[in-house]
Design a protein around this motif. Structure first.
Motif, PDB file in Angstrom:
ATOM      1  N   ARG A  11       1.721   6.635  -6.795  1.00 15.74           N
ATOM      2  CA  ARG A  11       0.654   7.575  -7.167  1.00 15.74           C
ATOM      3  C   ARG A  11       1.109   9.023  -6.938  1.00 15.74           C
ATOM      4  O   ARG A  11       0.882   9.915  -7.767  1.00 15.74           O
ATOM      5  N   ALA A  12       1.728   9.245  -5.777  1.00 17.77           N
ATOM      6  CA  ALA A  12       2.180  10.602  -5.462  1.00 17.77           C
ATOM      7  C   ALA A  12       3.223  11.053  -6.467  1.00 17.77           C
ATOM      8  O   ALA A  12       3.189  12.207  -6.955  1.00 17.77           O
ATOM      9  N   ARG A  13       4.146  10.165  -6.819  1.00 14.99           N
ATOM     10  CA  ARG A  13       5.161  10.510  -7.814  1.00 14.99           C
ATOM     11  C   ARG A  13       4.512  10.773  -9.178  1.00 14.99           C
ATOM     12  O   ARG A  13       4.907  11.694  -9.891  1.00 14.99           O
ATOM     13  N   ALA A  14       3.535   9.926  -9.521  1.00 13.39           N
ATOM     14  CA  ALA A  14       2.854  10.101 -10.804  1.00 13.39           C
ATOM     15  C   ALA A  14       2.135  11.446 -10.837  1.00 13.39           C
ATOM     16  O   ALA A  14       2.142  12.149 -11.859  1.00 13.39           O
ATOM     17  N   ARG A  27       0.827  -1.206   0.000  1.00 16.47           N
ATOM     18  CA  ARG A  27       0.000   0.000   0.000  1.00 16.47           C
ATOM     19  C   ARG A  27       0.866   1.263   0.000  1.00 16.47           C
ATOM     20  O   ARG A  27       0.589   2.226  -0.723  1.00 16.47           O
ATOM     21  N   ASP A  28       1.917   1.253   0.803  1.00 13.80           N
ATOM     22  CA  ASP A  28       2.823   2.412   0.845  1.00 13.80           C
ATOM     23  C   ASP A  28       3.481   2.616  -0.511  1.00 13.80           C
ATOM     24  O   ASP A  28       3.613   3.767  -0.985  1.00 13.80           O
ATOM     25  N   ALA A  29       3.897   1.530  -1.151  1.00 17.12           N
ATOM     26  CA  ALA A  29       4.547   1.641  -2.463  1.00 17.12           C
ATOM     27  C   ALA A  29       3.571   2.178  -3.497  1.00 17.12           C
ATOM     28  O   ALA A  29       3.921   3.041  -4.318  1.00 17.12           O
ATOM     29  N   VAL A  30       2.328   1.668  -3.473  1.00 15.03           N
ATOM     30  CA  VAL A  30       1.316   2.145  -4.420  1.00 15.03           C
ATOM     31  C   VAL A  30       1.050   3.626  -4.188  1.00 15.03           C
ATOM     32  O   VAL A  30       0.976   4.426  -5.142  1.00 15.03           O
ATOM     33  N   ASN A  31       0.918   4.039  -2.932  1.00  8.66           N
ATOM     34  CA  ASN A  31       0.668   5.449  -2.622  1.00  8.66           C
ATOM     35  C   ASN A  31       1.844   6.325  -3.054  1.00  8.66           C
ATOM     36  O   ASN A  31       1.655   7.430  -3.574  1.00  8.66           O
ATOM     37  N   GLU A  32       3.066   5.835  -2.854  1.00  9.88           N
ATOM     38  CA  GLU A  32       4.234   6.606  -3.272  1.00  9.88           C
ATOM     39  C   GLU A  32       4.292   6.726  -4.790  1.00  9.88           C
ATOM     40  O   GLU A  32       4.598   7.799  -5.332  1.00  9.88           O
TER      41      GLU A  32
END
Length: 159
Positions: A119-122, A112-117
């Motif tokens: 997304r934030a980078r995207a 979840r943290d990786a997906v959120n990161e």
């Protein structure tokens, strides 16, 4: 008078002296006392033998009881050891299950943290790309307002 006569007289006198001094009675009493003593010793030996046989039987009985008790103790110890092994196995399985669940939770959280990161980078990359594209097409004042409105819209979507 010849020597035979005197030997006979001496023998008769000797026998008379022996009977006079009651030597046969004394010898008889002595033999009777010795027979009584031997009889008492035999009786004591018989009694001691019976007592020894009784003690032997008692010790054999106690030995059998001790062997039986030892066998029961060994059997009880085996049962307890089996129970301890089963309990330890169960605890180990429970521990492994808990650790696996905890690891799965950590992996899920990391995902979840990786997906959120990502997304934030995207979003950051998209915003930067939009700013660059719009900067070339729109003047700075209009671009700044467009950028702010896009950023606000994006923030409301993420929350």
């Amino acid at each position: 008078m010849d020597a035979t006569f005197w030997a006979t007289v001496a023998l008769v006198l000797f026998l008379a002296l022996i009977f006079y001094m009651k030597v046969p009675g004394t010898v008889g009493k002595s033999l009777d006392a010795r027979a009584e003593k031997i009889k008492a010793e035999l009786e004591e030996a018989r009694r001691l033998r019976e007592e020894a046989q009784q003690l032997l039987a008692e010790y054999q009985r106690k030995r059998k009881e001790a062997e039986k008790e030892a066998a029961e103790i060994v059997e009880h110890a085996k049962r307890e050891a089996g129970q301890l092994v089963a309990e330890a196995k169960q605890k180990t399985e429970d521990y492994v299950t808990r650790r696996a669940a905890l690891a799965e939770q950590k992996i899920g959280q990391a995902e979840r943290d990786a997906v959120n990161e990502v997304r934030a980078r995207a979003v950051d990359i998209a915003v930067e790309a939009a700013r660059t594209v719009l900067a070339g097409k729109v003047d700075q004042k209009v671009g700044g307002e467009l950028f702010k409105s896009s950023l606000d819209a994006l923030k409301t979507r993420l929350n």
